[in-house]
Design a protein around this motif. Sequence first.
Motif, PDB file in Angstrom:
ATOM      1  N   ILE A 115       0.836  -1.203   0.000  1.00  0.00           N
ATOM      2  CA  ILE A 115       0.000   0.000   0.000  1.00  0.00           C
ATOM      3  C   ILE A 115       0.872   1.254   0.000  1.00  0.00           C
ATOM      4  O   ILE A 115       0.622   2.213  -0.746  1.00  0.00           O
ATOM      5  N   SER A 116       1.907   1.258   0.822  1.00  0.00           N
ATOM      6  CA  SER A 116       2.835   2.389   0.834  1.00  0.00           C
ATOM      7  C   SER A 116       3.511   2.539  -0.527  1.00  0.00           C
ATOM      8  O   SER A 116       3.662   3.664  -1.035  1.00  0.00           O
ATOM      9  N   ALA A 117       3.890   1.406  -1.124  1.00  0.00           N
ATOM     10  CA  ALA A 117       4.534   1.446  -2.438  1.00  0.00           C
ATOM     11  C   ALA A 117       3.582   1.987  -3.491  1.00  0.00           C
ATOM     12  O   ALA A 117       3.962   2.784  -4.354  1.00  0.00           O
ATOM     13  N   LEU A 118       2.320   1.591  -3.414  1.00  0.00           N
ATOM     14  CA  LEU A 118       1.331   2.091  -4.367  1.00  0.00           C
ATOM     15  C   LEU A 118       1.149   3.593  -4.210  1.00  0.00           C
ATOM     16  O   LEU A 118       1.042   4.327  -5.208  1.00  0.00           O
ATOM     17  N   ASN A 119       1.128   4.075  -2.983  1.00  0.00           N
ATOM     18  CA  ASN A 119       1.013   5.515  -2.752  1.00  0.00           C
ATOM     19  C   ASN A 119       2.171   6.272  -3.406  1.00  0.00           C
ATOM     20  O   ASN A 119       1.982   7.363  -3.962  1.00  0.00           O
ATOM     21  N   SER A 120       3.363   5.691  -3.345  1.00  0.00           N
ATOM     22  CA  SER A 120       4.524   6.315  -3.980  1.00  0.00           C
ATOM     23  C   SER A 120       4.343   6.392  -5.488  1.00  0.00           C
ATOM     24  O   SER A 120       4.635   7.427  -6.112  1.00  0.00           O
ATOM     25  N   LEU A 121       3.867   5.312  -6.090  1.00  0.00           N
ATOM     26  CA  LEU A 121       3.663   5.299  -7.540  1.00  0.00           C
ATOM     27  C   LEU A 121       2.605   6.307  -7.965  1.00  0.00           C
ATOM     28  O   LEU A 121       2.738   6.969  -8.999  1.00  0.00           O
ATOM     29  N   ILE A 122       1.553   6.434  -7.169  1.00  0.00           N
ATOM     30  CA  ILE A 122       0.506   7.425  -7.465  1.00  0.00           C
ATOM     31  C   ILE A 122       1.090   8.830  -7.398  1.00  0.00           C
ATOM     32  O   ILE A 122       0.842   9.671  -8.267  1.00  0.00           O
ATOM     33  N   ALA A 123       1.890   9.083  -6.358  1.00  0.00           N
ATOM     34  CA  ALA A 123       2.507  10.401  -6.207  1.00  0.00           C
ATOM     35  C   ALA A 123       3.449  10.719  -7.364  1.00  0.00           C
ATOM     36  O   ALA A 123       3.606  11.890  -7.744  1.00  0.00           O
ATOM     37  N   LEU A 124       4.059   9.688  -7.945  1.00  0.00           N
ATOM     38  CA  LEU A 124       4.993   9.864  -9.053  1.00  0.00           C
ATOM     39  C   LEU A 124       4.285  10.039 -10.394  1.00  0.00           C
ATOM     40  O   LEU A 124       4.925  10.358 -11.394  1.00  0.00           O
ATOM     41  N   VAL A 157       2.730   7.606 -12.061  1.00  0.00           N
ATOM     42  CA  VAL A 157       2.844   6.396 -12.877  1.00  0.00           C
ATOM     43  C   VAL A 157       1.466   6.047 -13.448  1.00  0.00           C
ATOM     44  O   VAL A 157       0.449   6.134 -12.756  1.00  0.00           O
ATOM     45  N   ASP A 158       1.427   5.655 -14.710  1.00  0.00           N
ATOM     46  CA  ASP A 158       0.153   5.360 -15.363  1.00  0.00           C
ATOM     47  C   ASP A 158      -0.424   4.011 -14.981  1.00  0.00           C
ATOM     48  O   ASP A 158      -1.645   3.851 -14.865  1.00  0.00           O
ATOM     49  N   ARG A 159       0.456   3.026 -14.803  1.00  0.00           N
ATOM     50  CA  ARG A 159      -0.041   1.649 -14.663  1.00  0.00           C
ATOM     51  C   ARG A 159       0.915   0.847 -13.787  1.00  0.00           C
ATOM     52  O   ARG A 159       2.127   1.037 -13.835  1.00  0.00           O
ATOM     53  N   LEU A 160       0.361  -0.074 -13.017  1.00  0.00           N
ATOM     54  CA  LEU A 160       1.150  -1.015 -12.226  1.00  0.00           C
ATOM     55  C   LEU A 160       0.897  -2.428 -12.723  1.00  0.00           C
ATOM     56  O   LEU A 160      -0.254  -2.872 -12.773  1.00  0.00           O
ATOM     57  N   LEU A 161       1.966  -3.121 -13.104  1.00  0.00           N
ATOM     58  CA  LEU A 161       1.899  -4.536 -13.452  1.00  0.00           C
ATOM     59  C   LEU A 161       2.297  -5.333 -12.220  1.00  0.00           C
ATOM     60  O   LEU A 161       3.395  -5.165 -11.692  1.00  0.00           O
ATOM     61  N   SER A 162       1.402  -6.209 -11.759  1.00  0.00           N
ATOM     62  CA  SER A 162       1.675  -6.934 -10.514  1.00  0.00           C
ATOM     63  C   SER A 162       0.950  -8.268 -10.483  1.00  0.00           C
ATOM     64  O   SER A 162      -0.110  -8.436 -11.091  1.00  0.00           O
ATOM     65  N   SER A 163       1.544  -9.201  -9.751  1.00  0.00           N
ATOM     66  CA  SER A 163       0.903 -10.488  -9.501  1.00  0.00           C
ATOM     67  C   SER A 163       0.240 -10.509  -8.129  1.00  0.00           C
ATOM     68  O   SER A 163      -0.209 -11.561  -7.668  1.00  0.00           O
ATOM     69  N   GLY A 164       0.210  -9.358  -7.472  1.00  0.00           N
ATOM     70  CA  GLY A 164      -0.317  -9.331  -6.117  1.00  0.00           C
ATOM     71  C   GLY A 164       0.629  -9.984  -5.124  1.00  0.00           C
ATOM     72  O   GLY A 164       0.197 -10.558  -4.123  1.00  0.00           O
ATOM     73  N   GLU A 220      -8.887  -0.933  -5.315  1.00  0.00           N
ATOM     74  CA  GLU A 220      -9.796  -0.118  -4.516  1.00  0.00           C
ATOM     75  C   GLU A 220      -9.065   1.092  -3.923  1.00  0.00           C
ATOM     76  O   GLU A 220      -9.582   2.213  -3.915  1.00  0.00           O
ATOM     77  N   HIS A 221      -7.851   0.852  -3.454  1.00  0.00           N
ATOM     78  CA  HIS A 221      -7.072   1.941  -2.848  1.00  0.00           C
ATOM     79  C   HIS A 221      -6.683   2.979  -3.901  1.00  0.00           C
ATOM     80  O   HIS A 221      -6.619   4.180  -3.599  1.00  0.00           O
ATOM     81  N   SER A 222      -6.438   2.529  -5.117  1.00  0.00           N
ATOM     82  CA  SER A 222      -5.989   3.456  -6.165  1.00  0.00           C
ATOM     83  C   SER A 222      -7.067   4.453  -6.542  1.00  0.00           C
ATOM     84  O   SER A 222      -6.757   5.569  -6.979  1.00  0.00           O
TER      85      SER A 222
END
Length: 231
Positions: A130-139, A141-148, A165-167
């Motif tokens: 979640i913290s990492a996703l917040n960083s990507l949003i702040a940067l 970034v258009d898209r996150l590729l992930s396997s969860g 949901e968080h995004s």
Amino acid sequence: MIVEICASNFESARIAQECGADRIELCTDLGVGGLTPSRESIQKVTTELDIPINVLVRPRKGNFVYSEVEFHEMLDTIEFCRELNCAGVVSGVLTQENEIDFERTKHLVKASEGMEFTFHRAFDEVADPISALNSLIALGVDRLLSSGLELNAADGIPLLKQLQEHSAGRIEIMPGAGINETNAQLFKVAGFQSIHLSAIKKGIAINSMFETGVEGVSDSEIIKKVITIVR
């Protein structure tokens, strides 16, 4: 639903286009999770095919903590992609603590202005998603590729849904890893807008996050079946 094919050679990219895929992630060396393709490969695919091409920018196998020389190589590759009018790049950098390297990723995103920027599966090694996703949003970034954070994205759906949901629409979450004609429907039902797969029929499975043991050419029948299922 957008179907992105991970193509490690021109033949796979050509097949993906002919079968109606929406986008290509162009790379090489799928056996180690994908590396930056050669400039010759990038040029051939972008000039001979019409499908949008996102180029993987990962200079070596192993972790995602890079030296200055490696990082400048990544920036040079992004500039080459810009010159060829690629649709986007797929990249990312972590710190030694398995957190998003904010400053270096910021440089990559800035270098990619005018192209899409997808943060790749380096994310699946982070300590706090979640913290990492917040960083990507702040940067931006258009898209996150992930396997969860799992070996197989089907097993990672609970976290992937939590990330989506968080995004709240601020970044696209694109599942990838082990997606095929037998499980693609799961991601459509879960509400994702895109999926990422190589569509290679045969390969030797290796129990490692980024060493898949898979090489070869994308299978047209798998691509067609997946497209039929998710559209």
